[in-house]
Design a protein around this motif. Structure first.
Motif, mmCIF file in Angstrom:
data_model
loop_
_atom_site.group_PDB
_atom_site.id
_atom_site.type_symbol
_atom_site.label_atom_id
_atom_site.label_comp_id
_atom_site.label_asym_id
_atom_site.label_seq_id
_atom_site.Cartn_x
_atom_site.Cartn_y
_atom_site.Cartn_z
ATOM 1 N N ILE A 195 6.947 -5.086 -6.702
ATOM 2 C CA ILE A 195 7.242 -4.003 -5.764
ATOM 3 C C ILE A 195 8.007 -2.876 -6.452
ATOM 4 N N GLU A 196 9.034 -3.247 -7.223
ATOM 5 C CA GLU A 196 9.907 -2.244 -7.814
ATOM 6 C C GLU A 196 9.256 -1.527 -9.000
ATOM 7 N N ARG A 197 8.751 -2.296 -9.964
ATOM 8 C CA ARG A 197 8.272 -1.677 -11.202
ATOM 9 C C ARG A 197 6.835 -1.157 -11.093
ATOM 10 N N ASP A 198 5.981 -1.936 -10.435
ATOM 11 C CA ASP A 198 4.563 -1.579 -10.424
ATOM 12 C C ASP A 198 4.192 -0.613 -9.311
ATOM 13 N N ILE A 199 5.051 -0.511 -8.304
ATOM 14 C CA ILE A 199 4.729 0.402 -7.205
ATOM 15 C C ILE A 199 5.792 1.484 -7.041
ATOM 16 N N ILE A 200 7.023 1.087 -6.775
ATOM 17 C CA ILE A 200 8.080 2.070 -6.502
ATOM 18 C C ILE A 200 8.259 3.019 -7.691
ATOM 19 N N GLN A 201 8.440 2.450 -8.896
ATOM 20 C CA GLN A 201 8.657 3.296 -10.073
ATOM 21 C C GLN A 201 7.379 4.008 -10.490
ATOM 22 N N ARG A 202 6.263 3.295 -10.453
ATOM 23 C CA ARG A 202 5.000 3.868 -10.922
ATOM 24 C C ARG A 202 4.580 5.068 -10.077
ATOM 25 N N TYR A 203 4.690 4.923 -8.738
ATOM 26 C CA TYR A 203 4.209 5.982 -7.845
ATOM 27 C C TYR A 203 5.332 6.822 -7.247
ATOM 28 N N LYS A 204 6.570 6.561 -7.722
ATOM 29 C CA LYS A 204 7.742 7.354 -7.319
ATOM 30 C C LYS A 204 7.891 7.387 -5.791
ATOM 31 N N LEU A 205 7.878 6.202 -5.201
ATOM 32 C CA LEU A 205 8.031 6.088 -3.747
ATOM 33 C C LEU A 205 9.507 6.007 -3.377
ATOM 34 N N SER A 206 9.818 6.478 -2.202
ATOM 35 C CA SER A 206 11.214 6.474 -1.756
ATOM 36 C C SER A 206 11.480 5.446 -0.664
ATOM 37 N N ASP A 207 10.446 5.060 0.085
ATOM 38 C CA ASP A 207 10.658 4.193 1.248
ATOM 39 C C ASP A 207 10.302 2.745 0.908
ATOM 40 N N VAL A 208 11.240 2.058 0.262
ATOM 41 C CA VAL A 208 11.028 0.656 -0.127
ATOM 42 C C VAL A 208 10.891 -0.226 1.111
ATOM 43 N N TYR A 209 11.675 0.083 2.130
ATOM 44 C CA TYR A 209 11.644 -0.715 3.355
ATOM 45 C C TYR A 209 10.249 -0.695 3.981
ATOM 46 N N LEU A 210 9.653 0.476 4.058
ATOM 47 C CA LEU A 210 8.318 0.597 4.641
ATOM 48 C C LEU A 210 7.301 -0.194 3.828
ATOM 49 N N LEU A 211 7.376 -0.091 2.516
ATOM 50 C CA LEU A 211 6.427 -0.819 1.663
ATOM 51 C C LEU A 211 6.536 -2.323 1.891
ATOM 52 N N ASN A 212 7.747 -2.833 1.962
ATOM 53 C CA ASN A 212 7.938 -4.271 2.190
ATOM 54 C C ASN A 212 7.447 -4.693 3.566
ATOM 55 N N PHE A 253 -1.679 1.038 -2.823
ATOM 56 C CA PHE A 253 -0.814 0.670 -3.951
ATOM 57 C C PHE A 253 -0.677 -0.850 -4.059
ATOM 58 N N LEU A 254 -0.547 -1.530 -2.923
ATOM 59 C CA LEU A 254 -0.431 -2.992 -2.935
ATOM 60 C C LEU A 254 -1.682 -3.646 -3.505
ATOM 61 N N CYS A 255 -2.833 -3.044 -3.268
ATOM 62 C CA CYS A 255 -4.087 -3.569 -3.817
ATOM 63 C C CYS A 255 -4.235 -3.209 -5.292
ATOM 64 N N ARG A 256 -3.765 -2.017 -5.673
ATOM 65 C CA ARG A 256 -3.861 -1.591 -7.073
ATOM 66 C C ARG A 256 -3.073 -2.512 -7.999
ATOM 67 N N THR A 257 -2.013 -3.103 -7.504
ATOM 68 C CA THR A 257 -1.219 -4.026 -8.319
ATOM 69 C C THR A 257 -1.747 -5.457 -8.224
ATOM 70 N N PHE A 258 -2.862 -5.633 -7.531
ATOM 71 C CA PHE A 258 -3.519 -6.932 -7.367
ATOM 72 C C PHE A 258 -2.734 -7.906 -6.508
ATOM 73 N N LEU A 259 -1.711 -7.431 -5.804
ATOM 74 C CA LEU A 259 -0.987 -8.311 -4.898
ATOM 75 C C LEU A 259 -1.880 -8.702 -3.722
ATOM 76 N N PHE A 260 -2.711 -7.775 -3.279
ATOM 77 C CA PHE A 260 -3.694 -8.040 -2.222
ATOM 78 C C PHE A 260 -5.082 -7.634 -2.701
ATOM 79 N N ASN A 261 -6.081 -8.314 -2.158
ATOM 80 C CA ASN A 261 -7.471 -7.971 -2.419
ATOM 81 C C ASN A 261 -8.105 -7.473 -1.125
ATOM 82 N N GLN A 262 -8.608 -6.264 -1.168
ATOM 83 C CA GLN A 262 -9.272 -5.666 -0.010
ATOM 84 C C GLN A 262 -10.730 -6.120 0.007
#
Length: 397
Positions: A195-212, A253-262
């Protein structure tokens, strides 16, 4: 930590040895990419007497001077040996700035067999054609399958071991810990790193709570048809301010990191793909247990997730089938092969069994049809449909 040979992945690399492709080993963090290339390098040393192996491990401080693409390129050129098969392995390649310039230059020389691994945030399938000028061969590495889990721990009573696998998941790094609490803590840390390195840092997101919250929603709704608007509507009902556009980006973003498969829907009758409403499957059941515990556990959906991931491991493209008003859990295709699958927790009742087999009987083609469930009995046939126990199917390759 105990190491097992991941035969399928190893064979896939052996099959493309010395081809002109750039080989990219990718997948979710801690799935075993680094161990795979080490195993493969050892195989090369034993089986190719002309092998010259050039290995750069960017997780090691010894490789820090090479974290500049000119230095990386020059180092590899210095290690080249004429009249040898020169294999280049670079682990965590993204730690070298502009690594793609070095890789493209080396590839253009046509004298190296190149293999790279890296953080999934940097080596996404959609980005590979942009990064590299040569043809790319991708090997997707998943967490341990049930079969690999049994190899690691030894074969035990199959049904109870499957229950334990569902709880532990396939991240083998957790297996070294003695208590369930320590295993869960390991899996949680892997999740938060993604969540932190592959999504938040990579895509410069601010809303960690929403992502989780979106990730937890998808975990809670494995196997349910889902759209950006339905997720957005749920979050708004929980007093979380968002919109379907933001939700859609975060789900991507969650799918791009392979955490989920669409998984998209497929019209069995019209043989076309349907848009907008898809299903999402988690890359490993251990994440759900570690993050949500046994909350809202629907074992039918958990089993469906296991089947989805196993089909992907076996090289199938998978879709959710739609036939009139009925749904088929999976339409799986691999080359000219096609199979239809329904997944269920328990088909002992007449009503449940009929619900599962009736859509399959309406399909008029001759491709194989399966119902996979916790039957705990040997495989049998019902009107041309193969009924097979989940644990047995997971081991039947």
């Amino acid at each position: 930590m105990k190491i097992i040979e991941r035969t399928d992945y190893l064979e896939s690399l052996q099959n493309v040895r010395l081809t002109p492709d750039i080989k990219v080993i990718t997948g979710i963090r801690r799935a075993g990419k680094s161990e795979l290339i080490r195993t493969y390098m050892e195989w090369l040393r034993k089986n190719d007497k002309k092998a010259n192996i050039i290995f750069i491990d960017f997780t090691s401080l010894a490789s820090e001077p090479l974290q500049e693409y000119h230095a990386l390129h020059n180092y590899i050129e210095e290690q080249y040996k004429a009249k040898k098969n020169n294999y280049v392995f670079i682990d965590e390649v993204q730690m070298c700035a502009k690594f793609e310039l070095a890789i493209n230059s080396l590839h253009a020389m046509q004298k190296y067999d190149i293999y790279i691994t890296g953080s999934n945030a940097f080596l996404l399938g959609s980005d590979l054609a942009t990064l590299f000028t040569g043809r790319v061969m991708r090997t997707m590495v998943y967490p341990f399958s049930f079969s690999e889990y049994r190899t690691y721990f030894g074969s035990q009573e199959i049904q109870s071991q499957l229950d334990q696998y569902i709880q532990d998941g396939g991240l083998a790094g957790s297996y070294v810990y003695a208590t369930q609490a320590e295993k869960v803590r390991y899996v949680q840390e892997v999740y938060h790193t993604i969540i932190e390195r592959d999504i938040i840092q990579r895509y410069k997101l601010s809303d960690v709570y929403l992502l989780n919250k979106i990730a937890e929603y998808l975990m809670d709704n494995i196997g349910n048809t889902t759209s950006y608007r339905s997720v957005s509507g749920f979050l708004q009902s929980e007093q979380i301010k968002t919109n379907h556009v933001t939700v859609g980006n975060y789900m991507d973003f969650l799918c791009r990191t392979f955490l989920f498969n669409q998984v998209k829907r497929y019209d069995v009758r019209g043989k076309g793909y349907l848009r907008m409403i898809d299903k999402y499957y988690l890359v490993d059941s251990g994440f759900r247990y570690a993050l949500l515990g046994t909350r809202n556990m629907d074992y039918g959906r958990i089993y469906e997730n296991l089947v989805a991931l196993e089909l992907l491991r076996r090289g199938y493209d998978i879709y959710v089938g739609k036939l009139y008003q009925k749904e088929i859990d999976f339409v799986a295709m691999r080359g000219n092969e096609k199979i239809y699958i329904q997944v269920s927790d328990n088909i002992s009742s007449k009503e449940t069994f009929e619900r599962e087999y009736s859509p399959l009987l309406q399909i008029k083609d001759v491709y194989p049809k399966f119902i996979i469930a916790r039957t705990r009995v040997p495989k049998y046939d019902y009107q041309g449909i193969q009924i097979i126990d989940l644990a047995e199917w997971l081991l039947d390759r």
